[in-house]
Design a protein around this motif. Sequence first.
Motif, PDB file in Angstrom:
ATOM      1  N   ASP A  16      -9.436  47.576  42.746  1.00 56.24           N
ATOM      2  CA  ASP A  16     -10.053  48.179  41.569  1.00 56.24           C
ATOM      3  C   ASP A  16     -11.556  48.180  41.793  1.00 56.24           C
ATOM      4  O   ASP A  16     -12.056  47.606  42.754  1.00 56.24           O
ATOM      5  CB  ASP A  16      -9.696  47.371  40.308  1.00 56.24           C
ATOM      6  N   LEU A  17     -12.272  48.830  40.897  1.00 54.82           N
ATOM      7  CA  LEU A  17     -13.722  48.907  41.063  1.00 54.82           C
ATOM      8  C   LEU A  17     -14.401  47.562  40.809  1.00 54.82           C
ATOM      9  O   LEU A  17     -15.576  47.399  41.116  1.00 54.82           O
ATOM     10  CB  LEU A  17     -14.297  50.003  40.158  1.00 54.82           C
ATOM     11  N   ALA A  18     -13.652  46.612  40.247  1.00 57.03           N
ATOM     12  CA  ALA A  18     -14.201  45.263  40.075  1.00 57.03           C
ATOM     13  C   ALA A  18     -14.429  44.608  41.424  1.00 57.03           C
ATOM     14  O   ALA A  18     -15.328  43.796  41.585  1.00 57.03           O
ATOM     15  CB  ALA A  18     -13.281  44.419  39.218  1.00 57.03           C
ATOM     16  N   GLY A  19     -13.572  44.919  42.413  1.00 54.67           N
ATOM     17  CA  GLY A  19     -13.935  44.547  43.760  1.00 54.67           C
ATOM     18  C   GLY A  19     -13.124  43.548  44.553  1.00 54.67           C
ATOM     19  O   GLY A  19     -13.684  42.792  45.331  1.00 54.67           O
ATOM     20  N   ASN A  20     -11.800  43.504  44.415  1.00 52.87           N
ATOM     21  CA  ASN A  20     -10.994  42.677  45.312  1.00 52.87           C
ATOM     22  C   ASN A  20     -10.646  43.501  46.553  1.00 52.87           C
ATOM     23  O   ASN A  20      -9.860  44.448  46.477  1.00 52.87           O
ATOM     24  CB  ASN A  20      -9.714  42.220  44.607  1.00 52.87           C
ATOM     25  N   VAL A  21     -11.227  43.146  47.688  1.00 53.85           N
ATOM     26  CA  VAL A  21     -11.011  43.888  48.935  1.00 53.85           C
ATOM     27  C   VAL A  21      -9.663  43.501  49.539  1.00 53.85           C
ATOM     28  O   VAL A  21      -9.384  42.322  49.739  1.00 53.85           O
ATOM     29  CB  VAL A  21     -12.136  43.585  49.954  1.00 53.85           C
ATOM     30  N   TYR A  22      -8.830  44.508  49.827  1.00 55.12           N
ATOM     31  CA  TYR A  22      -7.554  44.207  50.475  1.00 55.12           C
ATOM     32  C   TYR A  22      -7.452  44.794  51.880  1.00 55.12           C
ATOM     33  O   TYR A  22      -6.568  44.425  52.646  1.00 55.12           O
ATOM     34  CB  TYR A  22      -6.369  44.683  49.627  1.00 55.12           C
ATOM     35  N   SER A  44      -4.852  38.928  53.491  1.00 52.02           N
ATOM     36  CA  SER A  44      -3.549  38.394  53.078  1.00 52.02           C
ATOM     37  C   SER A  44      -3.565  37.858  51.647  1.00 52.02           C
ATOM     38  O   SER A  44      -2.613  38.069  50.885  1.00 52.02           O
ATOM     39  CB  SER A  44      -3.078  37.310  54.051  1.00 52.02           C
ATOM     40  N   GLU A  45      -4.659  37.189  51.258  1.00 54.75           N
ATOM     41  CA  GLU A  45      -4.712  36.594  49.910  1.00 54.75           C
ATOM     42  C   GLU A  45      -4.642  37.653  48.819  1.00 54.75           C
ATOM     43  O   GLU A  45      -4.139  37.384  47.713  1.00 54.75           O
ATOM     44  CB  GLU A  45      -6.006  35.785  49.717  1.00 54.75           C
ATOM     45  N   ILE A  46      -5.161  38.843  49.100  1.00 52.34           N
ATOM     46  CA  ILE A  46      -5.184  39.919  48.107  1.00 52.34           C
ATOM     47  C   ILE A  46      -3.952  40.812  48.243  1.00 52.34           C
ATOM     48  O   ILE A  46      -3.285  41.128  47.257  1.00 52.34           O
ATOM     49  CB  ILE A  46      -6.456  40.778  48.238  1.00 52.34           C
ATOM     50  N   PHE A  47      -3.645  41.213  49.474  1.00 57.74           N
ATOM     51  CA  PHE A  47      -2.582  42.187  49.709  1.00 57.74           C
ATOM     52  C   PHE A  47      -1.216  41.671  49.266  1.00 57.74           C
ATOM     53  O   PHE A  47      -0.353  42.440  48.855  1.00 57.74           O
ATOM     54  CB  PHE A  47      -2.532  42.576  51.189  1.00 57.74           C
ATOM     55  N   THR A  48      -1.010  40.354  49.336  1.00 59.77           N
ATOM     56  CA  THR A  48       0.277  39.774  48.939  1.00 59.77           C
ATOM     57  C   THR A  48       0.304  39.362  47.469  1.00 59.77           C
ATOM     58  O   THR A  48       1.299  38.820  46.995  1.00 59.77           O
ATOM     59  CB  THR A  48       0.610  38.537  49.806  1.00 59.77           C
ATOM     60  N   ASP A  49      -0.780  39.655  46.739  1.00 67.28           N
ATOM     61  CA  ASP A  49      -0.853  39.354  45.309  1.00 67.28           C
ATOM     62  C   ASP A  49      -0.392  40.596  44.545  1.00 67.28           C
ATOM     63  O   ASP A  49      -1.152  41.541  44.336  1.00 67.28           O
ATOM     64  CB  ASP A  49      -2.298  38.989  44.926  1.00 67.28           C
ATOM     65  N   GLU A  51       0.279  41.275  41.493  1.00 65.20           N
ATOM     66  CA  GLU A  51      -0.414  41.612  40.247  1.00 65.20           C
ATOM     67  C   GLU A  51      -1.708  42.370  40.527  1.00 65.20           C
ATOM     68  O   GLU A  51      -2.017  43.367  39.876  1.00 65.20           O
ATOM     69  CB  GLU A  51      -0.706  40.338  39.456  1.00 65.20           C
ATOM     70  N   LYS A  52      -2.457  41.903  41.519  1.00 62.15           N
ATOM     71  CA  LYS A  52      -3.703  42.590  41.877  1.00 62.15           C
ATOM     72  C   LYS A  52      -3.420  43.954  42.489  1.00 62.15           C
ATOM     73  O   LYS A  52      -4.076  44.945  42.180  1.00 62.15           O
ATOM     74  CB  LYS A  52      -4.518  41.751  42.865  1.00 62.15           C
ATOM     75  N   MET A  53      -2.441  44.030  43.377  1.00 57.38           N
ATOM     76  CA  MET A  53      -2.208  45.253  44.139  1.00 57.38           C
ATOM     77  C   MET A  53      -1.634  46.388  43.300  1.00 57.38           C
ATOM     78  O   MET A  53      -1.788  47.557  43.657  1.00 57.38           O
ATOM     79  CB  MET A  53      -1.292  44.976  45.331  1.00 57.38           C
ATOM     80  N   THR A  54      -1.023  46.098  42.175  1.00 56.38           N
ATOM     81  CA  THR A  54      -0.514  47.182  41.332  1.00 56.38           C
ATOM     82  C   THR A  54      -1.656  48.007  40.755  1.00 56.38           C
ATOM     83  O   THR A  54      -1.460  49.141  40.344  1.00 56.38           O
ATOM     84  CB  THR A  54       0.355  46.653  40.176  1.00 56.38           C
ATOM     85  N   GLY A  55      -2.856  47.441  40.771  1.00 57.06           N
ATOM     86  CA  GLY A  55      -4.022  48.176  40.274  1.00 57.06           C
ATOM     87  C   GLY A  55      -4.776  48.916  41.356  1.00 57.06           C
ATOM     88  O   GLY A  55      -5.790  49.543  41.078  1.00 57.06           O
ATOM     89  N   ALA A  56      -4.298  48.867  42.593  1.00 62.51           N
ATOM     90  CA  ALA A  56      -5.013  49.528  43.693  1.00 62.51           C
ATOM     91  C   ALA A  56      -5.163  51.008  43.421  1.00 62.51           C
ATOM     92  O   ALA A  56      -4.215  51.674  42.987  1.00 62.51           O
ATOM     93  CB  ALA A  56      -4.274  49.294  45.010  1.00 62.51           C
ATOM     94  N   PHE A  57      -6.361  51.526  43.689  1.00 60.64           N
ATOM     95  CA  PHE A  57      -6.674  52.925  43.344  1.00 60.64           C
ATOM     96  C   PHE A  57      -5.689  53.879  43.998  1.00 60.64           C
ATOM     97  O   PHE A  57      -5.247  54.837  43.396  1.00 60.64           O
ATOM     98  CB  PHE A  57      -8.113  53.255  43.759  1.00 60.64           C
ATOM     99  N   TYR A  58      -5.355  53.608  45.255  1.00 59.59           N
ATOM    100  CA  TYR A  58      -4.385  54.444  45.963  1.00 59.59           C
ATOM    101  C   TYR A  58      -3.111  53.627  46.190  1.00 59.59           C
ATOM    102  O   TYR A  58      -2.667  53.432  47.307  1.00 59.59           O
ATOM    103  CB  TYR A  58      -4.957  54.920  47.298  1.00 59.59           C
ATOM    104  N   ALA A  59      -2.506  53.154  45.094  1.00 56.77           N
ATOM    105  CA  ALA A  59      -1.366  52.229  45.191  1.00 56.77           C
ATOM    106  C   ALA A  59      -0.218  52.813  46.005  1.00 56.77           C
ATOM    107  O   ALA A  59       0.491  52.083  46.700  1.00 56.77           O
ATOM    108  CB  ALA A  59      -0.889  51.846  43.792  1.00 56.77           C
ATOM    109  N   LYS A  60      -0.045  54.127  45.944  1.00 50.01           N
ATOM    110  CA  LYS A  60       1.061  54.748  46.696  1.00 50.01           C
ATOM    111  C   LYS A  60       0.905  54.555  48.199  1.00 50.01           C
ATOM    112  O   LYS A  60       1.886  54.640  48.948  1.00 50.01           O
ATOM    113  CB  LYS A  60       1.171  56.229  46.365  1.00 50.01           C
ATOM    114  N   LYS A  61      -0.316  54.265  48.648  1.00 47.44           N
ATOM    115  CA  LYS A  61      -0.535  54.041  50.081  1.00 47.44           C
ATOM    116  C   LYS A  61       0.199  52.806  50.600  1.00 47.44           C
ATOM    117  O   LYS A  61       0.438  52.693  51.794  1.00 47.44           O
ATOM    118  CB  LYS A  61      -2.037  53.848  50.376  1.00 47.44           C
ATOM    119  N   LEU A  62       0.554  51.899  49.706  1.00 47.24           N
ATOM    120  CA  LEU A  62       1.273  50.701  50.141  1.00 47.24           C
ATOM    121  C   LEU A  62       2.563  51.102  50.848  1.00 47.24           C
ATOM    122  O   LEU A  62       3.004  50.447  51.786  1.00 47.24           O
ATOM    123  CB  LEU A  62       1.592  49.794  48.947  1.00 47.24           C
ATOM    124  N   PHE A  63       3.165  52.196  50.390  1.00 42.62           N
ATOM    125  CA  PHE A  63       4.434  52.661  50.961  1.00 42.62           C
ATOM    126  C   PHE A  63       4.232  53.767  51.987  1.00 42.62           C
ATOM    127  O   PHE A  63       4.896  53.785  53.020  1.00 42.62           O
ATOM    128  CB  PHE A  63       5.353  53.141  49.828  1.00 42.62           C
TER     129      PHE A  63
END
Length: 240
Positions: A16-22, A44-49, A51-63
């Motif tokens: 998110d724009l708040a700034g957790n880098v994954y 790893s600490e962010i990408f496996t979270d 709750e945090k990752m559902t807010g990723a701007f391009y969340a569909k990129k996970l798949f």
Amino acid sequence: MMERKTIMVLDTETCDLAGNVYDVGYTVANRKGEIVTQYNALVSEIFTDAEKMTGAFYAKKLFTHYAPMLDAGTISLKPWAEIVKQMQDDIAQHNVNVMAAYNLGFDRRVMRQTNELLGDGPIFSKPIQMLDIWQFACETKLSSKTYKELAKQNGWVSAAGNIKTGAEFAYRFCSGDFGFIEDHTALSDALIETDILAACYASKKRVPYGVMNGAPWRIVNQNAAENDPDIHGSKIAEAS
């Protein structure tokens, strides 16, 4: 004699724009864009979270992007401390003296923020020159009459009528690949930004080291009255 510049071109992807880098990706290159090393890792600490990752701007990129990359072994999960250590080692080994990114103010802020959350000590142990490639591109390539005409012809214009200046459009102009679509994964973006930077250096114009005004698109759109959230893409909020 001109000082030799060795540049780390950094790109980050955040939840998110708040700034957790994954996702962290970078190249180390010279002014001609010749790359001596590159690196990419998921935090790893962010990408496996979840709750945090559902807010990723391009969340569909996970798949669509990251799952295949992880399966193929082209990217891996690393702890934040290991990513920072690799950055530090590459900076030292290659005598990096410039840190660059497209909209550097954003990447610098989110790296600092993530480091405060997960890190142990500063990322940079010594002063390093800062270079916003977005600023450099707007002062050189994108303020040209040729680019402005091309952008209007191809519809590279925001809803507010301003010429777009994001990395995707800068790369289209510099490469001649007018159909290029930015990947929005860190290393892929860092690679195109390395090419944009080389094109800017080749213009032989003054290099705006240390300039981060947050809205270089106004150089290209001098008559723009207000902030334009559509001018750059996902990271424009940093400039508002």
